[in-house]
Enzyme design. Structure first.
Site, PDB file in Angstrom:
ATOM      1  N   HIS A   1      -2.981   1.634   6.840  1.00 38.92           N
ATOM      2  CA  HIS A   1      -3.152   1.746   5.625  1.00 38.92           C
ATOM      3  C   HIS A   1      -3.913   3.120   4.142  1.00 38.92           C
ATOM      4  O   HIS A   1      -3.728   3.515   5.906  1.00 38.92           O
ATOM      5  CB  HIS A   1      -4.456   0.300   5.118  1.00 38.92           C
TER       6      HIS A   1
ATOM      7  N   HIS B   1      -5.800   2.275  -4.236  1.00 36.25           N
ATOM      8  CA  HIS B   1      -5.653   1.098  -3.370  1.00 36.25           C
ATOM      9  C   HIS B   1      -4.623  -0.218  -3.420  1.00 36.25           C
ATOM     10  O   HIS B   1      -5.018  -0.713  -4.211  1.00 36.25           O
ATOM     11  CB  HIS B   1      -5.637   1.047  -1.925  1.00 36.25           C
TER      12      HIS B   1
ATOM     13  N   CYS C   1       0.693  -1.046   0.294  1.00 33.23           N
ATOM     14  CA  CYS C   1      -0.598  -0.204  -0.352  1.00 33.23           C
ATOM     15  C   CYS C   1       0.426   0.999   0.384  1.00 33.23           C
ATOM     16  O   CYS C   1       0.902   2.280  -0.638  1.00 33.23           O
ATOM     17  CB  CYS C   1      -0.895   0.006   1.578  1.00 33.23           C
TER      18      CYS C   1
END
Length: 356
Positions: free
Chosen positions: A319, A331, A271
């Site tokens: 994240h 993402h 990520c």
């Protein structure tokens, strides 16, 4: 007088033996049943398995970010160690040359040191020439003293650099140990998640992977859920030439590429590796981890989001995605998935920042 003999025992008859054996077997079976009941683990429902997989993936991603941070620190420490070692070697070479020159001067002084200055003047055929040479020797002596002081400083510098290198070496080793620990945590969580997913039926597993951007949809076609279903054609053209638009264009171009923990592109990403690569393509250097990227640039509130902003999730800021507008982001979700578009309200909100 009372008898102390042991009473004679009567042998069991056949019927009695059969009854005792039956009772013993029944008791053993009952005990085994109870024991099995007390140790049996209840079978998890598909919903429980999915929740547990989500938890394991979350822990794996958190460990991945710690791994990324440890790796960035280890790389920096190794570069610093190399620089210190190279500088120490250069200074040691210069120091060796200076010490060699001083040794030559000392040897010359030793060879000519048998006659004092007054006697050398008396025996000189040309006193004026001697005086000029004496003046030169005085200057040479002053220069030699300065060179001696320089050599001493050089020795101190080399010693200091070597001590710093030793400290960096210890840091490098500690960083490598931390890397190994975090790698083990990531791999353990991912292996556990894979085992749980393997226990699901084909339809349940396909539904889970589709919901999380998996690399295989219900039809079994790789990338169907993660890439083909995404509106790649809706990527905004960077007509204004802004860095944010270039970062967004890069993120759209990465759709469909696999998530690989620790990866920063170009073929795969985690990520924070994706957001770092996207902004690097726009000419902006971001730090490596989610918890450092959130402090890169200016914090923005959710109602002020603009395309290119970094959006962060979960209480531990574990994240990150790249906001692309209309409440959506690009993402890299987790291992086993691909880079994809997703709504920003699909995960617990943690904050946002706008890179400078």
């Amino acid at each position: 007088m009372a008898s102390h003999r042991k009473p004679r025992q009567r042998p069991l008859s056949g019927g009695t033996v059969r009854t005792a054996a039956t009772l013993a077997l029944a008791g053993a079976a009952t005990a085994t049943a109870f024991e099995g009941t007390s140790h049996a683990e209840p079978r998890q429902t598909p919903a429980q398995i999915k929740a547990e997989v989500d938890r394991l993936y979350g822990e794996a991603e958190e460990a991945t970010e710690r791994y990324n941070g440890a790796k960035a620190g280890a790389d920096e420490a190794e570069r610093a160690l190399t620089g210190l070692q190279e500088e120490a070697a250069r200074r040691a070479d210069r120091l060796g040359a200076a010490r060699g020159a001083l040794g030559s001067v000392a040897a010359g002084q030793y060879r000519s040191g048998g006659l004092g200055p007054a006697l050398q003047l008396a025996l000189a055929s040309d006193p004026q020439d001697y005086l000029e040479r004496a003046s030169l020797l005085t200057r040479v002596g002053e220069r030699t003293a300065a060179e001696v002081a320089s050599v001493r400083r050089g020795l101190d510098d080399v010693g200091r650099l070597r001590a710093q290198a030793d400290g960096r070496l210890a840091e490098v080793r500690a960083r490598r140990d931390e890397l190994a620990r975090q790698k083990a945590v990531v791999e353990d969580r991912l292996a556990a998640a894979r085992r749980l997913l393997a226990g699901l039926g084909a339809e349940e597993r396909a539904a889970y992977e589709a919901r999380h951007g998996g690399t295989e949809a219900a039809g079994g076609r790789p990338g169907a859920a993660g890439a083909a279903g995404q509106d790649r054609s809706s990527a905004p053209a960077p007509a204004d030439g802004s860095r944010a638009a270039r970062a967004v264009a890069f993120a759209y171009g990465a759709i469909g590429k696999p998530y690989v923990w620790g990866a920063t592109g170009p073929g795969s990403f985690d990520c924070s590796g994706l957001t770092q690569a996207a902004w690097r393509a726009a000419g902006v250097a971001l730090p490596r981890t989610t918890y450092t990227q959130i402090n890169a640039g200016r914090r923005v509130s959710r109602d002020q989001l603009a395309p290119g902003d970094l959006v962060f999730f979960y209480s531990g800021v574990t994240h990150v995605g790249l906001y692309v507008g209309n409440g959506r982001m690009v993402h890299a979700p987790h291992p086993g998935s691909t880079v994809r578009v997703a709504p920003i309200d699909s995960m617990p909100w943690a904050g946002a920042s706008r890179p400078a």
